[in-house]
Enzyme design. Structure first.
Site, PDB file in Angstrom:
ATOM      1  N   ALA A 162       0.836  -1.208   0.000  1.00 46.72           N
ATOM      2  CA  ALA A 162       0.000   0.000   0.000  1.00 46.72           C
ATOM      3  C   ALA A 162       0.866   1.251   0.000  1.00 46.72           C
ATOM      4  O   ALA A 162       1.884   1.316   0.684  1.00 46.72           O
ATOM      5  CB  ALA A 162      -0.910   0.018   1.230  1.00 46.72           C
ATOM      6  N   ILE A 163       0.414   2.230  -0.769  1.00 47.54           N
ATOM      7  CA  ILE A 163       1.054   3.544  -0.810  1.00 47.54           C
ATOM      8  C   ILE A 163      -0.035   4.567  -0.448  1.00 47.54           C
ATOM      9  O   ILE A 163      -1.163   4.491  -0.969  1.00 47.54           O
ATOM     10  CB  ILE A 163       1.627   3.851  -2.224  1.00 47.54           C
ATOM     11  CG1 ILE A 163       2.700   2.821  -2.631  1.00 47.54           C
ATOM     12  CG2 ILE A 163       2.167   5.276  -2.319  1.00 47.54           C
ATOM     13  CD1 ILE A 163       3.989   2.840  -1.818  1.00 47.54           C
ATOM     14  N   TYR A 178       1.933  -5.282 -11.096  1.00 46.75           N
ATOM     15  CA  TYR A 178       2.525  -6.611 -10.953  1.00 46.75           C
ATOM     16  C   TYR A 178       2.932  -7.186 -12.315  1.00 46.75           C
ATOM     17  O   TYR A 178       3.987  -7.798 -12.449  1.00 46.75           O
ATOM     18  CB  TYR A 178       1.555  -7.559 -10.225  1.00 46.75           C
ATOM     19  CG  TYR A 178       1.180  -7.080  -8.835  1.00 46.75           C
ATOM     20  CD1 TYR A 178       2.159  -6.590  -7.962  1.00 46.75           C
ATOM     21  CD2 TYR A 178      -0.134  -7.096  -8.387  1.00 46.75           C
ATOM     22  CE1 TYR A 178       1.823  -6.128  -6.690  1.00 46.75           C
ATOM     23  CE2 TYR A 178      -0.480  -6.651  -7.117  1.00 46.75           C
ATOM     24  CZ  TYR A 178       0.505  -6.165  -6.277  1.00 46.75           C
ATOM     25  OH  TYR A 178       0.173  -5.711  -5.027  1.00 46.75           O
ATOM     26  N   ASN A 211      -9.065  -4.480  -9.176  1.00 45.10           N
ATOM     27  CA  ASN A 211      -7.906  -3.621  -8.923  1.00 45.10           C
ATOM     28  C   ASN A 211      -6.908  -3.705 -10.085  1.00 45.10           C
ATOM     29  O   ASN A 211      -5.816  -4.262  -9.984  1.00 45.10           O
ATOM     30  CB  ASN A 211      -7.239  -4.017  -7.596  1.00 45.10           C
ATOM     31  CG  ASN A 211      -6.258  -2.972  -7.103  1.00 45.10           C
ATOM     32  OD1 ASN A 211      -5.925  -2.032  -7.830  1.00 45.10           O
ATOM     33  ND2 ASN A 211      -5.776  -3.141  -5.881  1.00 45.10           N
ATOM     34  N   GLU A 253      -2.450 -12.485  -4.235  1.00 48.34           N
ATOM     35  CA  GLU A 253      -3.840 -12.370  -4.683  1.00 48.34           C
ATOM     36  C   GLU A 253      -4.181 -10.896  -4.770  1.00 48.34           C
ATOM     37  O   GLU A 253      -3.755 -10.117  -3.919  1.00 48.34           O
ATOM     38  CB  GLU A 253      -4.817 -13.010  -3.677  1.00 48.34           C
ATOM     39  CG  GLU A 253      -4.809 -14.517  -3.676  1.00 48.34           C
ATOM     40  CD  GLU A 253      -4.043 -15.056  -2.487  1.00 48.34           C
ATOM     41  OE1 GLU A 253      -3.778 -14.288  -1.540  1.00 48.34           O
ATOM     42  OE2 GLU A 253      -3.693 -16.249  -2.517  1.00 48.34           O
TER      43      GLU A 253
HETATM   44  C1  COA Z   1      -1.422  -0.386  -6.135  1.00 48.25           C
HETATM   45  C2  COA Z   1      -0.451   0.618  -5.524  1.00 48.25           C
HETATM   46  C3  COA Z   1       0.385  -0.057  -4.458  1.00 48.25           C
HETATM   47  C4  COA Z   1       0.460   1.134  -6.643  1.00 48.25           C
HETATM   48  O1  COA Z   1       1.393   2.030  -6.087  1.00 48.25           O
HETATM   49  P1  COA Z   1       1.766   3.393  -6.845  1.00 48.25           P
HETATM   50  O2  COA Z   1       2.886   4.005  -6.117  1.00 48.25           O
HETATM   51  O3  COA Z   1       0.544   4.192  -7.022  1.00 48.25           O
HETATM   52  O4  COA Z   1       2.231   2.814  -8.275  1.00 48.25           O
HETATM   53  P2  COA Z   1       3.442   3.296  -9.160  1.00 48.25           P
HETATM   54  O5  COA Z   1       3.417   4.782  -9.264  1.00 48.25           O
HETATM   55  O6  COA Z   1       4.691   2.660  -8.677  1.00 48.25           O
HETATM   56  O7  COA Z   1       3.056   2.664 -10.535  1.00 48.25           O
HETATM   57  C5  COA Z   1       3.426   1.334 -10.827  1.00 48.25           C
HETATM   58  C6  COA Z   1       2.621   0.878 -12.015  1.00 48.25           C
HETATM   59  O8  COA Z   1       1.242   0.905 -11.672  1.00 48.25           O
HETATM   60  C7  COA Z   1       0.496   1.298 -12.802  1.00 48.25           C
HETATM   61  N1  COA Z   1      -0.249   2.503 -12.499  1.00 48.25           N
HETATM   62  C8  COA Z   1       0.126   3.552 -11.730  1.00 48.25           C
HETATM   63  N2  COA Z   1      -0.854   4.466 -11.699  1.00 48.25           N
HETATM   64  C9  COA Z   1      -1.854   3.977 -12.462  1.00 48.25           C
HETATM   65  C10 COA Z   1      -3.148   4.437 -12.803  1.00 48.25           C
HETATM   66  N3  COA Z   1      -3.618   5.621 -12.376  1.00 48.25           N
HETATM   67  N4  COA Z   1      -3.927   3.643 -13.572  1.00 48.25           N
HETATM   68  C11 COA Z   1      -3.484   2.449 -14.018  1.00 48.25           C
HETATM   69  N5  COA Z   1      -2.252   1.960 -13.723  1.00 48.25           N
HETATM   70  C12 COA Z   1      -1.469   2.718 -12.955  1.00 48.25           C
HETATM   71  C13 COA Z   1       1.433   1.554 -13.902  1.00 48.25           C
HETATM   72  O9  COA Z   1       1.506   0.347 -14.652  1.00 48.25           O
HETATM   73  C14 COA Z   1       2.755   1.753 -13.245  1.00 48.25           C
HETATM   74  O10 COA Z   1       3.765   1.229 -14.035  1.00 48.25           O
HETATM   75  P3  COA Z   1       4.726   2.215 -14.866  1.00 48.25           P
HETATM   76  O11 COA Z   1       5.377   3.111 -13.844  1.00 48.25           O
HETATM   77  O12 COA Z   1       5.665   1.282 -15.538  1.00 48.25           O
HETATM   78  O13 COA Z   1       3.822   2.975 -15.796  1.00 48.25           O
HETATM   79  C15 COA Z   1      -1.193   1.842  -4.912  1.00 48.25           C
HETATM   80  O14 COA Z   1      -1.968   2.440  -5.912  1.00 48.25           O
HETATM   81  C16 COA Z   1      -2.037   1.510  -3.708  1.00 48.25           C
HETATM   82  O15 COA Z   1      -1.568   1.551  -2.568  1.00 48.25           O
HETATM   83  N6  COA Z   1      -3.322   1.189  -3.937  1.00 48.25           N
HETATM   84  C17 COA Z   1      -4.237   0.851  -2.844  1.00 48.25           C
HETATM   85  C18 COA Z   1      -3.859  -0.451  -2.173  1.00 48.25           C
HETATM   86  C19 COA Z   1      -3.750  -1.584  -3.163  1.00 48.25           C
HETATM   87  O16 COA Z   1      -4.527  -1.696  -4.094  1.00 48.25           O
HETATM   88  N7  COA Z   1      -2.763  -2.459  -2.924  1.00 48.25           N
HETATM   89  C20 COA Z   1      -2.525  -3.631  -3.733  1.00 48.25           C
HETATM   90  C21 COA Z   1      -3.301  -4.769  -3.151  1.00 48.25           C
HETATM   91  S1  COA Z   1      -2.910  -6.291  -3.998  1.00 48.25           S
END
Ligand code: COA
Length: 156
Positions: free
Chosen positions: A75-76, A120, A113, A108
């Site tokens: 999570a971020i 991933y 999402n 999972e």
């Molecule tokens: C999922 C999560 C961890 C991603 O972290 P983040 O820091 O936002 O992601 P990043 O900026 O590192 O982006 C990584 C990749 O995600 C994808 N991504 C990022 N923002 C996106 C958006 N708005 N829409 C679609 N894909 C996106 C891109 O593929 C990106 O890859 P790239 O940098 O090669 O283009 C974050 O959004 C989060 O905490 N979400 C809520 C909790 C969650 O869903 N956790 C995962 C549970 S399995």
């Protein structure tokens, strides 16, 4: 103004207030403080926080089970999403696992999402099945993803 330095380090008990705040904002069924405490005392579990300057802005972890890393949570904090920190964090989990001799990783993720699934996939995970109605809160399916050949990937 330049962004404060980003660092990934092992999670400690003192991080739990910040971790719980992020958990509340990012997980539809947030883990309790007790769950996090129990993970911190599990010797097969490895949890990390992302620090931006002095602020904890994310966390993630995995269980080391034989030659598998089972990623349990990532999570971020919302204001810090979309800046590459999630990717950095998952790469850190995979590197840590490969340094322990682990050769594959699994997780999972909610079927809805797609953002996390894209992250991933970019890191080499492949969707390999569904666990039907896995999430008790919404009865949503989980997509099961696997990354094989971890040691080779990290070495390259
Ligand atoms: C999922 C999560 C961890 C991603 O972290 P983040 O820091 O936002 O992601 P990043 O900026 O590192 O982006 C990584 C990749 O995600 C994808 N991504 C990022 N923002 C996106 C958006 N708005 N829409 C679609 N894909 C996106 C891109 O593929 C990106 O890859 P790239 O940098 O090669 O283009 C974050 O959004 C989060 O905490 N979400 C809520 C909790 C969650 O869903 N956790 C995962 C549970 S399995």
């Amino acid at each position: 103004m330049s962004r404060p330095r980003v660092r990934i380090r092992a999670m400690e008990e003192d991080d739990l207030p910040a971790v719980l705040k992020i958990e509340e904002k990012t997980n539809p069924s947030p883990w309790s403080e007790r769950s996090f405490r129990s993970e911190l005392s599990n010797r097969d579990a490895h949890y990390f926080v992302v620090e931006c300057g002095a602020e904890v802005v994310g966390f993630g972890g995995y269980w080391a089970i034989l030659d598998e890393a089972h990623i349990t949570t990532v999570a971020i904090a919302p204001p810090f999403q979309g800046q590459g920190l999630g990717r950095k964090l998952v790469e850190h989990l995979l590197t840590d696992a490969s340094q322990r001799g682990i050769t594959c990783a699994t997780l999972e993720v909610r079927a809805s999402n797609t953002r996390a699934q894209t992250l991933y996939e970019r890191l080499g995970f492949v969707a390999s099945g569904l666990r039907k109605r896995y999430y008790a809160d919404t009865r949503e399916d989980a997509v099961v993803m696997w990354l094989h050949g971890l040691r080779a990937e990290r070495a390259g």
